[in-house]
Design a protein around this motif. Structure first.
Motif, mmCIF file in Angstrom:
data_model
loop_
_atom_site.group_PDB
_atom_site.id
_atom_site.type_symbol
_atom_site.label_atom_id
_atom_site.label_comp_id
_atom_site.label_asym_id
_atom_site.label_seq_id
_atom_site.Cartn_x
_atom_site.Cartn_y
_atom_site.Cartn_z
ATOM 1 N N ALA A 74 5.526 -2.675 -1.416
ATOM 2 C CA ALA A 74 7.191 -3.148 -0.778
ATOM 3 C C ALA A 74 8.178 -3.094 -1.590
ATOM 4 O O ALA A 74 9.209 -2.990 -1.527
ATOM 5 C CB ALA A 74 6.856 -4.122 0.329
ATOM 6 N N GLN A 75 7.488 -3.589 -2.997
ATOM 7 C CA GLN A 75 8.482 -3.872 -4.089
ATOM 8 C C GLN A 75 9.265 -2.619 -4.807
ATOM 9 O O GLN A 75 10.321 -2.795 -5.362
ATOM 10 C CB GLN A 75 8.175 -4.940 -4.991
ATOM 11 N N ILE A 76 8.551 -1.342 -4.392
ATOM 12 C CA ILE A 76 8.953 -0.113 -4.962
ATOM 13 C C ILE A 76 9.844 0.459 -4.026
ATOM 14 O O ILE A 76 9.468 0.419 -2.664
ATOM 15 C CB ILE A 76 7.600 0.678 -5.339
ATOM 16 N N PRO A 77 11.064 0.965 -4.275
ATOM 17 C CA PRO A 77 11.854 1.774 -3.556
ATOM 18 C C PRO A 77 11.031 2.924 -3.049
ATOM 19 O O PRO A 77 10.149 3.548 -3.666
ATOM 20 C CB PRO A 77 12.949 2.324 -4.646
ATOM 21 N N PRO A 78 11.308 3.099 -1.695
ATOM 22 C CA PRO A 78 10.682 4.479 -0.812
ATOM 23 C C PRO A 78 10.810 5.782 -1.613
ATOM 24 O O PRO A 78 9.827 6.438 -1.510
ATOM 25 C CB PRO A 78 11.538 4.265 0.526
ATOM 26 N N SER A 79 11.996 5.967 -2.357
ATOM 27 C CA SER A 79 11.783 7.104 -3.150
ATOM 28 C C SER A 79 11.017 7.419 -4.051
ATOM 29 O O SER A 79 10.546 8.586 -4.736
ATOM 30 C CB SER A 79 13.415 7.481 -3.505
ATOM 31 N N LEU A 80 10.556 6.155 -4.813
ATOM 32 C CA LEU A 80 9.713 6.118 -6.086
ATOM 33 C C LEU A 80 8.164 6.135 -5.547
ATOM 34 O O LEU A 80 7.338 6.101 -6.396
ATOM 35 C CB LEU A 80 10.134 5.070 -6.979
ATOM 36 N N ARG A 81 7.880 5.594 -4.167
ATOM 37 C CA ARG A 81 6.445 5.361 -3.957
ATOM 38 C C ARG A 81 5.430 6.314 -4.089
ATOM 39 O O ARG A 81 4.377 6.327 -4.333
ATOM 40 C CB ARG A 81 6.513 4.941 -2.429
ATOM 41 N N GLY A 82 5.978 7.568 -3.962
ATOM 42 C CA GLY A 82 5.025 8.815 -4.127
ATOM 43 C C GLY A 82 4.670 9.327 -5.365
ATOM 44 O O GLY A 82 3.876 10.283 -5.397
ATOM 45 N N LYS A 83 5.415 8.870 -6.220
ATOM 46 C CA LYS A 83 5.368 9.179 -7.853
ATOM 47 C C LYS A 83 4.323 8.753 -8.402
ATOM 48 O O LYS A 83 3.766 7.848 -8.204
ATOM 49 C CB LYS A 83 6.654 9.056 -8.233
#
Length: 83
Positions: A74-83
Protein backbone atom coordinates in the motif's frame (compact mmCIF):
# COMPACT_ATOMS: atom_id res chain seq x y z
CA UNK A 1 20.92 67.40 10.64
CA UNK A 2 22.31 66.07 13.82
CA UNK A 3 23.65 62.60 14.52
CA UNK A 4 21.03 61.98 17.20
CA UNK A 5 18.17 61.89 14.67
CA UNK A 6 19.99 59.45 12.40
CA UNK A 7 20.54 57.01 15.27
CA UNK A 8 16.91 57.07 16.34
CA UNK A 9 15.75 56.22 12.81
CA UNK A 10 18.10 53.23 12.70
CA UNK A 11 16.85 52.15 16.12
CA UNK A 12 13.28 51.91 14.85
CA UNK A 13 14.43 49.79 11.94
CA UNK A 14 16.23 47.37 14.27
CA UNK A 15 13.15 47.20 16.51
CA UNK A 16 11.06 46.12 13.52
CA UNK A 17 13.60 43.48 12.55
CA UNK A 18 13.78 42.18 16.12
CA UNK A 19 9.96 42.02 16.34
CA UNK A 20 9.82 40.12 13.04
CA UNK A 21 12.39 37.59 14.23
CA UNK A 22 10.51 37.20 17.51
CA UNK A 23 7.23 36.52 15.66
CA UNK A 24 8.95 33.93 13.45
CA UNK A 25 10.48 32.22 16.49
CA UNK A 26 7.14 32.08 18.30
CA UNK A 27 5.45 30.71 15.17
CA UNK A 28 8.05 27.96 14.85
CA UNK A 29 7.67 27.09 18.53
CA UNK A 30 3.88 26.82 18.12
CA UNK A 31 4.28 24.59 15.06
CA UNK A 32 6.72 22.37 16.94
CA UNK A 33 4.39 22.09 19.95
CA UNK A 34 1.46 21.18 17.70
CA UNK A 35 3.60 18.55 15.98
CA UNK A 36 4.52 17.09 19.38
CA UNK A 37 0.85 17.13 20.45
CA UNK A 38 -0.51 15.41 17.31
CA UNK A 39 2.57 13.31 16.66
CA UNK A 40 3.85 12.09 13.33
CA UNK A 41 0.92 10.98 11.21
CA UNK A 42 2.83 9.80 8.16
CA UNK A 43 1.60 8.12 4.98
CA UNK A 44 -0.09 5.27 6.84
CA UNK A 45 -2.94 7.57 7.93
CA UNK A 46 -3.54 8.74 4.35
CA UNK A 47 -3.51 5.16 3.16
CA UNK A 48 -6.14 4.11 5.68
CA UNK A 49 -8.39 7.05 4.78
CA UNK A 50 -8.09 6.34 1.05
CA UNK A 51 -8.86 2.63 1.46
CA UNK A 52 -11.89 3.43 3.62
CA UNK A 53 -13.17 5.93 1.05
CA UNK A 54 -12.71 3.45 -1.81
CA UNK A 55 -14.52 0.73 0.12
CA UNK A 56 -17.45 3.03 0.90
CA UNK A 57 -17.74 4.26 -2.69
CA UNK A 58 -17.54 0.73 -4.12
CA UNK A 59 -20.40 -0.34 -1.84
CA UNK A 60 -22.40 2.76 -2.73
CA UNK A 61 -22.06 2.27 -6.50
CA UNK A 62 -22.24 -1.52 -6.48
CA UNK A 63 -18.71 -2.17 -7.74
CA UNK A 64 -16.80 -5.34 -6.89
CA UNK A 65 -14.36 -5.03 -3.98
CA UNK A 66 -10.70 -4.45 -4.72
CA UNK A 67 -8.15 -7.18 -4.19
CA UNK A 68 -6.55 -7.01 -0.77
CA UNK A 69 -3.00 -5.72 -0.68
CA UNK A 70 -0.50 -5.87 2.15
CA UNK A 71 0.36 -2.72 4.12
CA UNK A 72 3.84 -2.76 2.56
CA UNK A 73 2.37 -2.80 -0.95
CA UNK A 74 0.00 0.00 0.00
CA UNK A 75 2.97 2.33 0.50
CA UNK A 76 4.06 1.77 -3.13
CA UNK A 77 2.28 3.85 -5.81
CA UNK A 78 -0.05 1.69 -7.95
CA UNK A 79 1.95 2.47 -11.11
CA UNK A 80 5.09 0.90 -9.56
CA UNK A 81 3.52 -2.14 -7.87
CA UNK A 82 3.86 -4.50 -10.82
CA UNK A 83 7.53 -3.72 -11.47
Amino acid sequence: MCAHQEKSQGGYHLTTVAASILVMGISLAIIFLLWMWFGYIGPKFSDEVMLEQQETLREQYGLPPLEQITPEEAQIPPSLRGK
